[in-house]
Design an enzyme around this catalytic site. Structure first.
Site, PDB file in Angstrom:
ATOM      1  N   SER A 269       2.037  -0.976   1.988  1.00  0.00           N
ATOM      2  CA  SER A 269       2.964  -0.630   1.889  1.00  0.00           C
ATOM      3  C   SER A 269       3.494  -0.772   3.480  1.00  0.00           C
ATOM      4  O   SER A 269       3.565  -0.283   4.751  1.00  0.00           O
ATOM      5  CB  SER A 269       3.661  -0.260   1.240  1.00  0.00           C
ATOM      6  OG  SER A 269       4.907  -0.963   0.168  1.00  0.00           O
ATOM      7  N   ASP A 359       0.791 -11.269  -2.404  1.00  0.00           N
ATOM      8  CA  ASP A 359       1.453 -10.526  -2.964  1.00  0.00           C
ATOM      9  C   ASP A 359       2.788 -10.850  -3.271  1.00  0.00           C
ATOM     10  O   ASP A 359       3.445 -11.377  -2.404  1.00  0.00           O
ATOM     11  CB  ASP A 359       1.663  -9.479  -1.391  1.00  0.00           C
ATOM     12  CG  ASP A 359       2.314  -8.388  -0.839  1.00  0.00           C
ATOM     13  OD1 ASP A 359       3.090  -7.708  -1.762  1.00  0.00           O
ATOM     14  OD2 ASP A 359       2.226  -8.150  -0.195  1.00  0.00           O
ATOM     15  N   HIS A 393       0.168  -6.853  -3.933  1.00  0.00           N
ATOM     16  CA  HIS A 393       0.416  -6.222  -3.652  1.00  0.00           C
ATOM     17  C   HIS A 393      -0.708  -4.968  -3.806  1.00  0.00           C
ATOM     18  O   HIS A 393      -1.152  -4.043  -1.940  1.00  0.00           O
ATOM     19  CB  HIS A 393       2.073  -5.683  -3.882  1.00  0.00           C
ATOM     20  CG  HIS A 393       2.381  -4.793  -2.531  1.00  0.00           C
ATOM     21  ND1 HIS A 393       2.804  -4.873  -1.140  1.00  0.00           N
ATOM     22  CD2 HIS A 393       3.223  -3.051  -2.917  1.00  0.00           C
ATOM     23  CE1 HIS A 393       3.069  -4.656  -1.145  1.00  0.00           C
ATOM     24  NE2 HIS A 393       3.256  -3.159  -1.338  1.00  0.00           N
TER      25      HIS A 393
END
Length: 444
Positions: A269, A359, A393
């Site tokens: 991330s 995602d 994600h």
């Protein structure tokens, strides 16, 4: 990349998945006519286990359950409903679940679908605090008839406890407080030296150690490096200076248990775009793994010497609030401006992009494609891409249970992560080995 097995889907919540000294024991079973055999009984947390039941009546309906009580006394559970074969046996690698938290043949379905019980915080992450001295205990049980995870199961026909360790014997954990650096070092067993890796996570802050510990168990000296929200580091994510991360690279490069001279970075991330900035501007970084990251600097401005990258930020007016109350952030990032884009063409090291095509935090697949387009424009071939249909994600090491949402402190509400459970967990399993192979190929 091999395509994921044709297993199927998990819908939001506890929903149905369509599936298509310490010594390691080889397995065990319960006494009596009904047996629950798990091999191995003790294993590293990123390894699969084999689950079999015998001694049932022919075609008997049973429910398999998994239960974890964390060190914080939070309860996680899961269930799969099965029917024994004509000989009273079932094997999760061949027998399909016909109900519960997943459907179909899913050998690790019980561990993949572990989620907080109804009395717990609904989006809590299953975590292990003491990674070195004790395992995560998972209690498996077999119950007569079919029942859901949210029902009281009654007395089990048979049960078995297994141990999931995050470290091999003799992995060392060393708390780091050196200069400006804070974090934890994890050193593999043996004499070394070993390839050195820095491990970064996203904008939740604090110190996250489980991946670094698993990497040490696989032969990497790993520094779990927080950059805010830990000890005397800034409490919130403010402007960042890359010199902090350069200090970590220099420290690791000189560490006796690190092979060197090149250092690797793995980031998820926000940690993913930091990993890209590090391989771009810090020449000692020769291998960078960007998981669900962005090709631009995000969330906070980044400074390095006389270089300034502005930050790509969420447009809160584009947040979608779902009927469940979960925030869908997937449309909140505008196209990155040039002053925030990381000039990856300057990177001499190698880059591995790992993305989930579902995602919902941001479009990490598009960001990776834009980064690769920029590299190709400058005749660079120092990249690889792993792109997984149905993955969300948070692509973590296996067998981290699937999470469709997480609580975001910034908004005080849960945020959608995306993904379908079985496909997502397949991506975790497949990418974890390929990440290790990538790091070894460029650091050894």
């Amino acid at each position: 990349m091999m395509p994921p097995p044709p297993f199927g889907l998990l819908r939001a919540g506890r929903a149905v998945v369509r599936a298509g000294s310490r010594a390691w024991s080889s397995g065990g079973s319960s006494p009596g006519p009904i047996s629950l055999t798990v091999r191995p009984l003790k294993s590293i947390a990123d390894e699969p286990v084999d689950i079999q039941v015998a001694g049932l009546e022919a075609r008997q309906a049973v429910t398999l359950r998994a239960r974890v009580l964390t060190e914080r006394e939070s309860l996680f559970n899961s269930s799969g409903q099965y029917q024994a074969d004509g000989e009273g046996r079932l094997d999760t690698s061949r027998s399909p679940s016909v109900g519960g938290d997943y459907l179909g043949v899913a050998p690790m379905g019980l561990l993949w679908t572990l989620s907080p019980s109804p009395m717990e915080e609904p989006y809590e992450r299953l975590t292990k605090l003491n990674l070195i001295d004790s395992p995560m205990y998972v209690d498996l049980s077999v119950h007569s008839g079919h029942s859901g995870s949210d029902t009281i199961p009654g007395v089990p026909l048979v049960k078995q406890r297994i141990e999931r360790w995050y470290s091999k014997p003799e992995v060392r954990r060393i708390k780091l407080r050196e200069g400006n650096l804070r974090g934890c070092m994890f050193i593999p067993p043996g004499d070394g030296p070993f390839p050195g890796v820095i491990d970064l996570f996203g904008d939740d802050g604090g110190l996250t150690e489980f991946r670094a510990c698993l990497l040490a168990s696989r032969g990497f000296t790993t520094l779990a490096l927080p950059y805010f929200g830990f000890e005397d580091l800034p409490r919130t994510l403010t402007d960042l200076r890359l010199e902090y991360f350069e200090e970590a690279v220099n420290y690791l490069q000189k560490y006796p248990a690190v092979k060197g001279p090149g250092i690797g970075v793995i980031g998820s991330s926000k940690g993913g775009d930091l990993a890209l900035s590090m391989v771009t501007f810090i020449p000692q970084v020769v291998a960078s793994v960007c998981i669900s990251g962005c090709n631009a600097n995000t969330t906070s401005d980044l400074y390095y010497k006389d270089i300034h990258l502005s930050s790509l930020r969420h447009d809160v007016d584009r947040i979608i609030i779902l009927d469940s109350g979960i925030l869908d952030m997937s449309k909140t990032f505008n196209k990155p401006k040039e002053d925030s884009i990381i000039p990856l063409e300057k990177a001499e090291g190698h880059i591995l992009f790992v993305v989930g095509e579902d995602d919902k935090v941001w479009n990490s697949k598009l960001f990776a494609e834009e980064a690769i387009k920029r590299l190709k424009k400058h005749d660079k071939e120092n990249y690889e891409l792993l792109s997984y249909p149905g993955a969300g994600h948070c692509i973590d090491p296996p067998c981290s249970p699937f999470r469709f949402a997480k609580f975001k402190r910034l908004f005080g509400l849960p945020v959608l992560l995306g993904g379908e459970a079985i496909k997502h967990c397949y991506a975790q399993q497949d990418s974890w080995q390929k990440i290790q192979d990538f790091l070894r190929s460029h650091l050894c």
